[in-house]
Design an enzyme around this catalytic site. Structure first.
Site, short mmCIF file in Angstrom:
data_model
loop_
_atom_site.label_atom_id
_atom_site.label_comp_id
_atom_site.label_asym_id
_atom_site.label_seq_id
_atom_site.Cartn_x
_atom_site.Cartn_y
_atom_site.Cartn_z
CE LYS A 152 -3.98 2.01 2.46
NZ LYS A 152 -4.90 1.85 3.61
CB SER A 193 -8.19 3.70 2.34
OG SER A 193 -7.32 3.25 3.37
CB SER A 243 -8.69 0.80 5.48
OG SER A 243 -9.39 2.02 5.45
#
Length: 521
Positions: free
Chosen positions: A128, A206, A230
């Site tokens: 990420k 996210s 997330s």
């Protein structure tokens, strides 16, 4: 849940809240990781399913680890297989914002020459884009960090690389880790790997890009962060197993922050064993993050995630009471899940109440007390140029305007909620099914999201289990037993059609500032 763990977690939660309230929460940059390798155990290597042998990207981490360990597959061959899929399908998925093809090939070549380091040796991962990566842009999908090139890796990334993992690239995410992946000005980028032609199907955020990369077989596993769902939300949306550990289990050093008392790094994986392998590598004490220090030792997660069979029947590794709160069994998928897990030897379903004043203590007003933690590190930017926050600016402004009294009241209310959860829920059960991740995110308790079925339209359906402090092993054991008697986690999405037949990234819709404020993680 031991009395010692309960007392330790309550004390640590109060200390973390105090650090946030006094403005002493900023973390230094991570130093180069110099720790030892974790012990994984033989259970981290699994002989591959026959149907997975035709395509290396179908292998789980544990299966690929077996293939590499016994010379049936080289790290270079595995990396090339994933790079081929990225080249073919990421123009549709938009899961990556940076692909490190040359670096991945070099790392795979080096792994082939090096002594075997464990089950992550030569395994390609997606990272990420709020995790620092040395010499590689780390943007958090934000105008504020669009030119930021960190001098070192985040501690979690350094641990994974030390264990032999290969970084394939950085993944798209919600702007500053707020909502589903969009451009900083709100244009939707990443799609759900199960419905690539329909950008309107929520892929989860996210950690959207990591989820789509793993679900679309463009990475073996990957990293995410969770502040308000997330990791578990994109895992549920895309048929993955995502583990958000207890606060402090994984260092946050070198991860661009969202909330000091609620940010949690963790893995998104294909099944419980892969999640256990990833967390084993990521977890542990870090001098650069005080939240990681003085915790109980990381248990044997690999053993916990290995199904137990007695006379051919799957049974729970430990006798486990699964709490079911009011209003959970509202869908056919959840009802079928409860029936399947209740049939496993050693598992018992028990009704548990929602703690006193649950709606008040977990509602929007209370949940918003986290917002000053978001705004405080960014005050210099808020004072100079709001445009740098793009479509997610509303949350930062709300945090800057929230009064100190409200914030401190919220921290006290958090401790009250934690005590009630530990007494009124975990006094009656060992793990609890949840209808949403936010309450346990507020409290820093561990959660695991995993697949339990599909809708009639073929979209994955998942659920979330929450655990007591430091009980990641218990959560993994329950999910491993469930996955041993079901096959939802083995399903993969069909490959998308050619990119030219789908909507270009710029035409996939747009989230407004109001949308982001409503959906923010």
């Amino acid at each position: 849940m031991s009395t010692t763990n309960r007392r330790l977690f309550l004390t640590r939660t109060a200390a973390i809240a105090a650090a946030a309230a006094t403005g002493t929460a900023a973390l230094p940059a991570p130093a180069a990781w110099a720790g030892g390798l974790p012990r994984f155990g033989a259970g981290a290597y699994v002989r591959p399913r026959p149907e997975a042998l035709a395509d290396p990207t179908e292998l789980t981490v544990a299966e690929a680890a077996w293939m590499i360990r016994y010379g049936r597959l080289s790290p270079g061959e595995l990396v090339e297989a994933y790079l081929a899929r990225i080249g073919a399908f990421d123009p549709v998925y938009q899961a990556f914002n940076t692909v490190l093809a040359d670096g991945a090939r070099s790392a795979a070549a080096a792994a082939a020459k090096r002594r075997h380091t464990g089950p992550l040796h030569g395994i390609p991962l997606a990272i990420k884009d709020n995790y620092w990566t040395a010499g590689v842009r780390t943007t958090a999908n934000s105008y504020l960090f669009r030119d930021f090139v960190p001098p070192s890796d985040a501690t979690a990334v350094a641990r994974l690389k030390a264990a032999g993992a290969v970084v394939l690239g950085k993944t798209q995410m919600g702007p500053l880790a707020t909502t589903r992946a969009t451009t900083p000005d709100g244009r939707i980028t990443t799609v759900n790997a199960w419905t690539p032609a329909d950008p309107g199907t929520d892929p989860g955020g996210s950690s959207t890009g990591t989820a789509t990369a793993v679900a679309g077989r463009m990475a073996a596993s990957g990293t995410g962060t969770q502040t308000g769902g997330s990791i578990t939300a994109p895992s549920n949306a895309q048929n993955l197993t995502g583990l958000k550990p207890t606060m402090g289990r994984v260092s946050l050093a070198g991860i661009i922050p969202l909330s000091y008392t609620r940010d949690h790094p963790g893995p998104l994986a294909r099944d419980a064993l892969d999640a256990a392998i990833m967390l084993t590598a990521m977890a542990g004490e870090d001098p650069a993050d005080p939240r990681t220090q003085g915790l109980p030792p990381v248990p044997d997660l690999i053993e916990a995630a290995t199904p137990v069979r007695t006379r051919g029947r799957v049974r729970a590794r430990w006798n486990t009471r699964i709490g079911v709160p009011p209003g959970y069994a509202t869908t056919p998928e959840r009802q079928a899940f409860l029936a399947a897990i209740d049939a496993i030897d050693g598992v018992r379903l028990v009704d548990v109440p929602l703690p006193d004043e649950w709606d008040l203590l977990t509602g929007t007003a209370f949940n918003n007390v986290r917002l000053p933690e978001r705004s405080e590190p960014f005050m210099p930017y808020l004072r100079t140029d709001l445009r740098g926050f793009g479509v997610s600016v509303t949350g930062w402004l709300q945090g800057a305007l929230l009064g100190a009294g409200e914030f401190l009241t919220g921290q006290r209310a958090k401790l009250l909620l934690l005590e009630r959860v530990l007494d009124q829920i975990f006094g009656r059960c060992d793990v609890v099914v949840q209808t949403g991740p936010v309450p346990f995110d507020i409290l820093g308790l561990p959660e695991i999201g995993f697949p339990i079925g599909f809708t009639a339209a073929g979209v994955p359906v998942g659920t979330i289990l929450g655990g007591a402090p430091y009980d990641e092993d218990r959560l993994l054991a329950v999910v491993a037993a469930y996955q041993a008697v079901t096959g939802w986690h083995l399903r993969r999405p069909a490959d998308p059609r050619a990119a030219r037949s789908l909507a270009p990234a710029g035409d996939r819709g747009r989230l407004t500032a109001e949308d982001v404020a409503a959906q923010t993680q």
